[in-house]
Design a protein around this motif. Structure first.
Motif, PDB file in Angstrom:
ATOM      1  N   ILE A 112       0.954  -1.437  -0.241  1.00 29.77           N
ATOM      2  CA  ILE A 112      -0.066  -0.060  -0.130  1.00 29.77           C
ATOM      3  C   ILE A 112       0.422   1.584  -0.151  1.00 29.77           C
ATOM      4  CG2 ILE A 112      -1.922  -1.456   0.834  1.00 29.77           C
ATOM      5  CD1 ILE A 112      -0.962   0.117   3.973  1.00 29.77           C
ATOM      6  N   GLU A 150     -12.131  -7.566   4.449  1.00 31.80           N
ATOM      7  CA  GLU A 150     -12.200  -6.670   4.383  1.00 31.80           C
ATOM      8  C   GLU A 150     -12.699  -6.093   5.384  1.00 31.80           C
ATOM      9  OE1 GLU A 150     -15.014  -3.968   2.109  1.00 31.80           O
ATOM     10  OE2 GLU A 150     -13.522  -4.488   0.414  1.00 31.80           O
ATOM     11  N   TYR A 167      -7.703   9.718   9.467  1.00 33.13           N
ATOM     12  CA  TYR A 167      -8.072   8.698   7.904  1.00 33.13           C
ATOM     13  C   TYR A 167      -9.475   6.962   7.998  1.00 33.13           C
ATOM     14  CZ  TYR A 167      -3.152  10.618   7.307  1.00 33.13           C
ATOM     15  OH  TYR A 167      -2.365  11.464   6.602  1.00 33.13           O
ATOM     16  N   GLY A 169     -11.793   4.725   5.731  1.00 34.85           N
ATOM     17  CA  GLY A 169     -11.242   3.581   5.033  1.00 34.85           C
ATOM     18  C   GLY A 169     -11.330   1.980   4.859  1.00 34.85           C
ATOM     19  N   THR A 170     -11.243   1.201   3.865  1.00 37.45           N
ATOM     20  CA  THR A 170     -10.981  -0.266   4.062  1.00 37.45           C
ATOM     21  C   THR A 170      -9.655  -0.783   3.699  1.00 37.45           C
ATOM     22  OG1 THR A 170     -11.905  -0.164   1.774  1.00 37.45           O
ATOM     23  CG2 THR A 170     -13.614  -0.220   4.453  1.00 37.45           C
ATOM     24  N   TYR A 171      -9.427  -2.026   4.646  1.00 36.84           N
ATOM     25  CA  TYR A 171      -7.794  -2.666   4.278  1.00 36.84           C
ATOM     26  C   TYR A 171      -8.627  -4.315   3.710  1.00 36.84           C
ATOM     27  CZ  TYR A 171      -5.444   1.037   6.793  1.00 36.84           C
ATOM     28  OH  TYR A 171      -4.914   1.238   6.993  1.00 36.84           O
ATOM     29  N   THR A 172      -7.657  -4.257   2.171  1.00 36.04           N
ATOM     30  CA  THR A 172      -8.135  -5.941   2.100  1.00 36.04           C
ATOM     31  C   THR A 172      -6.916  -6.505   2.489  1.00 36.04           C
ATOM     32  OG1 THR A 172      -9.256  -5.083   0.834  1.00 36.04           O
ATOM     33  CG2 THR A 172      -8.849  -7.549   0.255  1.00 36.04           C
ATOM     34  N   ASP A 180      -4.286  -4.376   0.118  1.00 36.61           N
ATOM     35  CA  ASP A 180      -4.451  -3.425  -0.579  1.00 36.61           C
ATOM     36  C   ASP A 180      -5.978  -2.609   0.524  1.00 36.61           C
ATOM     37  OD1 ASP A 180      -5.276  -1.930  -2.682  1.00 36.61           O
ATOM     38  OD2 ASP A 180      -7.038  -2.352  -3.231  1.00 36.61           O
ATOM     39  N   ALA A 181      -5.512  -0.901   0.138  1.00 39.14           N
ATOM     40  CA  ALA A 181      -5.955  -0.162   1.330  1.00 39.14           C
ATOM     41  C   ALA A 181      -6.677   1.584   0.555  1.00 39.14           C
ATOM     42  CB  ALA A 181      -5.660   0.381   2.485  1.00 39.14           C
ATOM     43  N   HIS A 182      -7.408   1.274   1.326  1.00 39.19           N
ATOM     44  CA  HIS A 182      -8.799   2.323   0.660  1.00 39.19           C
ATOM     45  C   HIS A 182      -8.710   2.799   1.878  1.00 39.19           C
ATOM     46  CE1 HIS A 182      -8.800   1.471  -3.841  1.00 39.19           C
ATOM     47  NE2 HIS A 182      -9.053   0.099  -3.301  1.00 39.19           N
ATOM     48  N   THR A 184      -8.745   7.062   2.896  1.00 37.86           N
ATOM     49  CA  THR A 184      -9.372   9.006   2.781  1.00 37.86           C
ATOM     50  C   THR A 184      -8.769   9.871   3.589  1.00 37.86           C
ATOM     51  OG1 THR A 184     -12.204   9.075   3.328  1.00 37.86           O
ATOM     52  CG2 THR A 184     -10.897   8.510   0.717  1.00 37.86           C
TER      53      THR A 184
END
Length: 187
Positions: A112, A150, A167, A169-172, A180-182, A184
């Protein structure tokens, strides 16, 4: 008849002897008294043959132990298992907080952020401490030791200047690492 100086000699000896005795007794009281010793607690059950039971109201305490007069603290909140997706995300930030960047990199930092290791580490240069609230959104165990799923998370990063960046969001997570991470935020 006694010489005139003899009573004065006896008086002088009496005074000197009393002074010496006073000094000896006084110097003995200046010495630190030895620390009291207490019986060590026994792990044997009460009433075991051949043991002197230790009274439970012994007036000593173990350093760092709560006092008997303090109210009991609530038990710690259960933390997610280290092999759950949220447990892996939380461990990732624990490693960053302890400045073990290599371990955090292996837990998913390399997946990430899209940076080199040195740039990724430098990105935490102004961060003092991170707290994370992570909740598994999905979880399906691929084996006993690996998890996939997730994770929803809120990350609070305390900066060196005292400000806090938040922050969300989500982590996979897959095979025991963040893949993966998203996120904001950051304001």
């Amino acid at each position: 008849m006694l010489p005139r100086w003899l009573p004065w000699l006896l008086l002088a000896l009496f005074l000197v002897g009393g002074g010496v005795e006073f000094l000896i007794l006084r110097s003995g009281s200046d010495r630190p008294s030895p620390a009291p010793t207490y019986p060590s607690p026994s792990t044997a059950p009460p009433g075991a043959p051949g043991l002197d039971p230790t009274p439970t109201d012994t007036p000593y305490s173990t350093p760092g132990a709560p006092s008997l007069s303090s109210s009991p603290s609530p038990p710690p909140a259960p933390s997610p298992s280290a092999d759950t997706p949220s447990g892996i995300v939380e461990r990732f930030y624990e490693e960053i907080n302890s400045r073990d960047f290599a371990a955090a990199w292996e837990l998913g930092g390399k997946n990430i952020g899209g940076a080199t290791y040195s740039d990724w580490v430098a990105g935490y240069g102004t961060t003092r401490q991170i707290t994370v609230s992570a909740v598994d959104r999905t979880s399906n165990s691929t084996s006993d030791s690996t998890s996939a799923g997730e994770v929803s998370a809120v990350v609070r990063a305390l900066q060196n200047d005292g400000s806090v960046k938040v922050y969300s969001g989500t982590y996979t997570v897959s095979d025991g690492a963040i893949v993966d991470a998203h996120l904001t935020g950051g304001q």
